[in-house]
Design an enzyme around this catalytic site. Structure first.
Site, mmCIF file in Angstrom:
data_model
loop_
_atom_site.group_PDB
_atom_site.id
_atom_site.type_symbol
_atom_site.label_atom_id
_atom_site.label_comp_id
_atom_site.label_asym_id
_atom_site.label_seq_id
_atom_site.Cartn_x
_atom_site.Cartn_y
_atom_site.Cartn_z
ATOM 1 N N SER A 1 0.800 -1.233 0.000
ATOM 2 C CA SER A 1 0.000 0.000 0.000
ATOM 3 C C SER A 1 0.826 1.273 0.000
ATOM 4 C CB SER A 1 -0.944 0.016 1.206
ATOM 5 O OG SER A 1 -2.011 -0.878 1.020
ATOM 6 N N LYS B 1 0.429 3.445 -2.994
ATOM 7 C CA LYS B 1 -0.751 4.289 -3.213
ATOM 8 C C LYS B 1 -0.395 5.775 -3.262
ATOM 9 C CE LYS B 1 -3.736 0.915 -0.878
ATOM 10 N NZ LYS B 1 -4.443 0.587 0.371
ATOM 11 N N TYR C 1 -3.533 -2.874 -10.155
ATOM 12 C CA TYR C 1 -3.416 -2.648 -8.711
ATOM 13 C C TYR C 1 -2.603 -3.752 -8.045
ATOM 14 C CZ TYR C 1 -4.745 -2.199 -3.811
ATOM 15 O OH TYR C 1 -4.715 -2.080 -2.442
ATOM 16 N N TYR D 1 -3.620 4.352 7.737
ATOM 17 C CA TYR D 1 -4.827 3.570 8.040
ATOM 18 C C TYR D 1 -5.572 4.173 9.244
ATOM 19 C CZ TYR D 1 -2.488 0.152 5.010
ATOM 20 O OH TYR D 1 -1.856 -0.475 3.975
ATOM 21 N N VAL E 1 1.250 -3.203 4.092
ATOM 22 C CA VAL E 1 1.212 -4.457 4.848
ATOM 23 C C VAL E 1 2.416 -5.342 4.562
ATOM 24 C CG1 VAL E 1 -1.296 -4.442 5.082
ATOM 25 C CG2 VAL E 1 -0.242 -5.600 3.118
#
Length: 366
Positions: A103, A106, A229, A281, A299
Site C-alpha cells: 500500500s 498508493k 493494482y 490507516y 502491509v
C-alpha cells in the site's frame, strides 16, 4: 532518552546541512547502546543505531498472512534508512533487504494521477477525507458515493483504474514501474510470486472494483484495473528505496541522486497532504499527533516518511499491528521524530522563510 530535541534557537536548514555532512544537532545524555554499524562514527549513524537497538527487541505483531506469499517472509527482518534532499543516505540493519511495496505504492500512484489528469478528475474518483474504517473496507462516502480517500484500498483501486484509462492497458504498469524506479534512483522490479498470490486471493478487492463500477467511479473492464493494482503492490523495494523516494517527494519531486524532476510540484503538495491525514490507516490521527510527518505504510512492512524540503525516511519490519502498520516501524519513527524534531509543529520548525519575508518590516502594535 539518549537524544535530546533541538532547542528553539536551532533552524531547520541547520538540520539539513548537518545531515548532509554526517552530523546531527543533538546532545547525548549517556553512552549509546552498542552500534549495529560499529564502523560509523557520525552522530546520525549513532542515533540510528540507538533507535535500531531500542526497537529491535519488539516482537509484537504478526505477518500479513491473508496474502499467502507475505506469510513466508522473514519475520525478524528490520532496517531503517534516512535520505536527505541533497542525496546523502544513512542506514542500518536490513535497510537493503527487498520486500513488496504494497500500500505504500498508493502515494505514488496518486501523485501520478494528479499530474496526468489534474485535481478535479482525480477527486471525481476518490475523496481526501479520513475514513475511520479498515483499509480494506467495502464502504464509500454516503455523500459522494466515492471512496473516502486514495490511501485505502477502494480509493487506490479507483486511482489504478484511472491510470489504466489514461496510460492504456498495455503500457500502464511499465510506465508506473518506470516512475517508481526514477523516484528511487534505481531500477525496481515486479515480484511475480506475490503478484500471482494477490491476484489469486484478492476477492475482496474484486468486490470493491465492481462496487466502484456500479457507482461510476471506475470504467470497464474491472479486471484489468485490478490487475494493475495487484502489480503495483507487488513491486520490490528496500527501506533505502523508500527513503530515497521520500527524499524525492520532500525535494518537490526532484531526485538529487539522478538530477531529474520525477513528480510535478503541485501533485507532490497534494500527495503529502493526503499522506499526512490518511496515510497510516486507522492510526492516521495518532500518527499526525505523535510523529507529525506525511507518511504511507504498507502491509509488506514498509513505512515511507517525508519531511518536507529536508528528508525521506524508510523503515522495514514485517510484523504488523491491528491496523496493518509495522510495529517496529512506528516505534522507530516515534523515536526519530522526537530526536530530530521532525514533527511538522515542533517548536523548532520556524515555517516558511518565503512567507516571513513579506512581513520583515512588521512590528507589534501597542
Amino acid at each position: 532518552m539518549f537524544w535530546k530535541k533541538r532547542t528553539s534557537e536551532d533552524r531547520p536548514q541547520q538540520m539539513e546541512d548537518a545531515m548532509s555532512c554526517g552530523e546531527i544537532i543533538a546532545t547525548p545524555e549517556a553512552p549509546a547502546t552498542p552500534s549495529a554499524n560499529p564502523t560509523s562514527h557520525s552522530q546520525v549513524d549513532q542515533m540510528l543505531s540507538y533507535v535500531y537497538e531500542k526497537a529491535r527487541p519488539i516482537t509484537e505483531g504478526k505477518l500479513a498472512d491473508y496474502i499467502p506469499e507475505l506469510a513466508n517472509v522473514q519475520a525478524d527482518s528490520f532496517g531503517i534508512a534516512i535520505a536527505t534532499t541533497k542525496g546523502k543516505v544513512h542506514k542500518i540493519g536490513d535497510a537493503d533487504f527487498e520486500f513488496t511495496i504494497q500500500s505504500t505504492s498508493k502515494a505514488l500512484t496518486y501523485c501520478m494521477a494528479l499530474e496526468l489528469v489534474g485535481r478535479k478528475e482525480v477527486l471525481s474518483r476518490a475523496g481526501v477525507e479520513p475514513s475511520g474504517d479498515p483499509f480494506n473496507a467495502i464502504e464509500f462516502s454516503p455523500v459522494t458515493r466515492r471512496p473516502f480517500n486514495p490511501m485505502v484500498n477502494a480509493g487506490a483501486i479507483a486511482i489504478s483504474g484511472l491510470l489504466r484509462d489514461v496510460l492504456g492497458v498495455e503500457k500502464a504498469f511499465d510506465l508506473m514501474l518506470d516512475r517508481f524506479s526514477r523516484a528511487a534512483g534505481r531500477q525496481l522490479s515486479l515480484n511475480e510470486s506475490v503478484y500471482r498470490s494477490e491476484a489469486a486471493t484478492g476477492h475482496r478487492n474484486r468486490a470493491i472494483g465492481h462496487l466502484l463500477l456500479s457507482v461510476g467511479a471506475m470504467n470497464e473492464p474491472v479486471e484489468s484495473a485490478l490487475d494493475l493494482y495487484f502489480k503495483q503492490c507487488s513491486i520490490m523495494v528496500t527501506a533505502t528505496d523508500l527513503a530515497r523516494i521520500g527524499a524525492t517527494i520532500a525535494n518537490l519531486g526532484f531526485n538529487s541522486l539522478t538530477n531529474e524532476q520525477v513528480f510535478d510540484i503541485d501533485a507532490v503538495r497534494d500527495t503529502q497532504s493526503v499522506m499526512f491525514t490518511c496515510g497510516m490507516y486507522d492510526y492516521s490521527g495518532g500518527w499526525a499527533y505523535e510523529v507529525g510527518i506525511p507518511a504511507k505504510s504498507g502491509v509488506g512492512g514498509g513505512i515511507l516518511g517525508v519531511v518536507n524540503r529536508q528528508l525521506g525516511v524508510g523503515t522495514y519490519s514485517p510484523r504488523l499491528d491491528g491496523n496493518g502498520n509495522s510495529v517496529r516501524g512506528i516505534a522507530s519513527y516515534r523515536m526519530m521524530s522526537d530526536s530530530l524534531g521532525l514533527h511538522s509543529f515542533d517548536l523548532t520548525n520556524t515555517g516558511s522563510e518565503f512567507v516571513s519575508s513579506f512581513f520583515t518590516s512588521d512590528r507589534a502594535e501597542n
